[in-house]
Write an enzyme that holds these catalytic residues in place. Structure first.
Site, mmCIF file in Angstrom:
data_model
loop_
_atom_site.group_PDB
_atom_site.id
_atom_site.type_symbol
_atom_site.label_atom_id
_atom_site.label_comp_id
_atom_site.label_asym_id
_atom_site.label_seq_id
_atom_site.Cartn_x
_atom_site.Cartn_y
_atom_site.Cartn_z
ATOM 1 N N LYS A 72 2.592 -1.862 -3.563
ATOM 2 C CA LYS A 72 1.187 -1.828 -3.162
ATOM 3 C C LYS A 72 0.273 -1.254 -4.237
ATOM 4 O O LYS A 72 -0.939 -1.399 -4.149
ATOM 5 C CB LYS A 72 1.039 -1.049 -1.861
ATOM 6 C CG LYS A 72 1.775 -1.676 -0.694
ATOM 7 C CD LYS A 72 1.173 -3.005 -0.268
ATOM 8 C CE LYS A 72 1.691 -3.401 1.105
ATOM 9 N NZ LYS A 72 1.002 -4.569 1.636
ATOM 10 N N SER A 78 12.643 -1.435 4.403
ATOM 11 C CA SER A 78 12.249 -2.851 4.381
ATOM 12 C C SER A 78 13.084 -3.622 3.345
ATOM 13 O O SER A 78 13.327 -4.812 3.499
ATOM 14 C CB SER A 78 10.752 -3.009 4.088
ATOM 15 O OG SER A 78 10.469 -2.831 2.714
#
Lengths: 315, 117
Positions: free
Chosen positions: A44, A261
């Protein structure tokens, strides 16, 4: 180059490493792109920098302004780092049930946390940030779910890096959140080789959707619709919490310490590898495992860890 | 079914020769009110579309909730065959077998909340 001028110059250019030892098919190689190597600790960082710099360019963001953003963690952390370096104030709307480390990291970078109800998941955070942005038109609302600079960061960065490092790629497997990674990387790779297949991995949405009173309260990220996401993706598959943790553990066998994840994405890559005769699968390890140590994901009893993770946002 | 002995019992005689089979359909909370509060029901068909049609026949108030009047999937609904979103398989023409589980879920933003499994 002997040194970099700024930590922001360290964003991107992450390494691709072979993890084929985990492939269930000897004719399918699997390569992992380690996004935890970014300075803020996750993929991110790329969109945080891209969204802020686009907003500076087009004038929506002015010196010293306050930003507001919904995030389950990583975007918030990346934005908090970028904002700290560039002198902006940041408010992050964060669901209550994220791991403690995500919250701590936001505090490290000086972001203000506004808590949204945990049982509403990311949907609740998105909704609340939108409401606050409406009440405070003086805040800049970059809105990662609807900001074209999000897929653009991957179209101009992540995608070309993968192509530069491995033109043999046949499948790209990544987590589906805002959809920015899959859209940006996917479009770039398909432009180079239309045969490349895109697999989106989703966490089980489980009881989070129990809060919905009406199907029309559902949500599809605007960037997914704007970029014809459903035409671009080739497969979308759910990976359960337990399987995600099992694969997060297996990744350490090849030296990859990734977030939960990553385990979900690796599980999806294993399914993909089993379903094809031969190929090269590139996966995204979105962040490192550091932020999830408190969940006991690697060392705790699998049943207990799975149960705990069911109540934590890890995607 | 080739190479497999199939015993047809009296409650299975309505199975058509085209491969219609009963499958488990898992419902999200928002649809359970139409199915006496049940989270899981049985419906039959050889494709996802037929299963959903059968579902609406059993629970008429569900009409228009999952499949729109023009015969496509509701925009904010995702239907999964086992773990795979059928939009990326053969959509409503996706074949089902009796070991498959069909899951209907509302579309939500990325990031998971308390999850069931």
């Amino acid at each position: 180059m002997a040194y970099y001028a700024s930590v922001l110059d360290l964003i991107g250019n992450t390494p691709l490493v072979e993890v084929s030892a985990l492939s269930p098919n000897p004719d399918v190689r699997i390569l992992a792109k380690l996004e935890g190597q970014n300075p803020g600790g996750s993929i991110k960082d790329r969109i945080a920098l891209s969204m802020v710099e686009e907003a500076e360019k087009d004038g929506t963001l002015k010196a010293g302004q306050t930003l507001i953003e919904p995030s389950s963690g990583n975007t918030g952390i990346g934005l908090a780092m970028v904002c700290r370096l560039k002198g902006y104030r940041l408010k992050i709307v964060l669901p209550a049930n994220v791991s403690i480390e995500r919250r701590q990291l936001l505090e490290v970078w000086g972001a203000e946390i506004i808590e949204s109800p945990g049982d509403e998941g990311s949907n609740g955070a998105v909704r609340m940030a939108g409401a606050v942005a409406e009440q405070h038109p003086e805040y800049a609302f970059l809105y990662q779910y609807g900001n074209q600079a999000n897929p653009k960061a991957h179209y101009e960065g992540t995608g070309p890096e993968i192509w530069r490092d491995c033109q043999e790629v046949t499948h790209f497997v990544a987590g589906l959140g805002t959809s920015g990674t899959l859209l940006g990387v996917g479009r770039f790779l398909k432009e180079r080789n239309p045969a490349v297949q895109l697999w989106a991995i989703e966490p089980p949405t489980g009881e989070m959707v129990d809060g919905l009173r009406n199907l029309d309260d559902g949500y599809i990220p605007p960037i997914f619709l704007d970029n014809d996401g459903s035409d671009l993706l080739d497969r979308k598959t759910m990976v359960g919490t337990r399987e995600s943790i099992e694969w997060t553990r297996r990744l350490t066998d090849v030296g990859v310490f990734g977030g939960i994840s990553s385990g979900a994405v690796m599980a999806g890559a294993a399914r993909c590898a089993s379903s094809i005769s031969a190929g090269v699968v590139v996966i995204v390890v979105a962040d490192g495992g550091w932020k999830y140590l408190s969940t006991g994901a690697w060392t705790g009893d699998l049943d207990a860890v799975t149960e705990r993770a069911r109540h934590t946002i890890y995607f | 079914m080739v190479g497999k002995t199939v015993r047809i019992t009296s409650d299975q005689v309505n199975i058509s020769l085209e491969g219609s089979v009963p499958v488990e359909v898992r419902l999200p909370t928002v649809l359970r009110q139409h199915a006496s509060g049940r989270s899981s029901v049985s419906a039959s068909g050889s494709t996802v579309g037929e299963v959903l049609q059968d579902l609406v026949q059993t629970f008429p108030s569900m009409a228009g909730q999952v499949v729109t009047p023009d015969g496509t999937l509701h925009k904010f609904v995702n239907v999964y065959r086992n773990d795979d979103d059928v939009r990326y398989l053969e959509r409503l023409d996706t074949k089902v077998s009796d070991t498959d589980v069909i899951t209907i879920l509302p579309a939500v933003a990325g990031g998971t909340g308390p999850a069931r499994r």
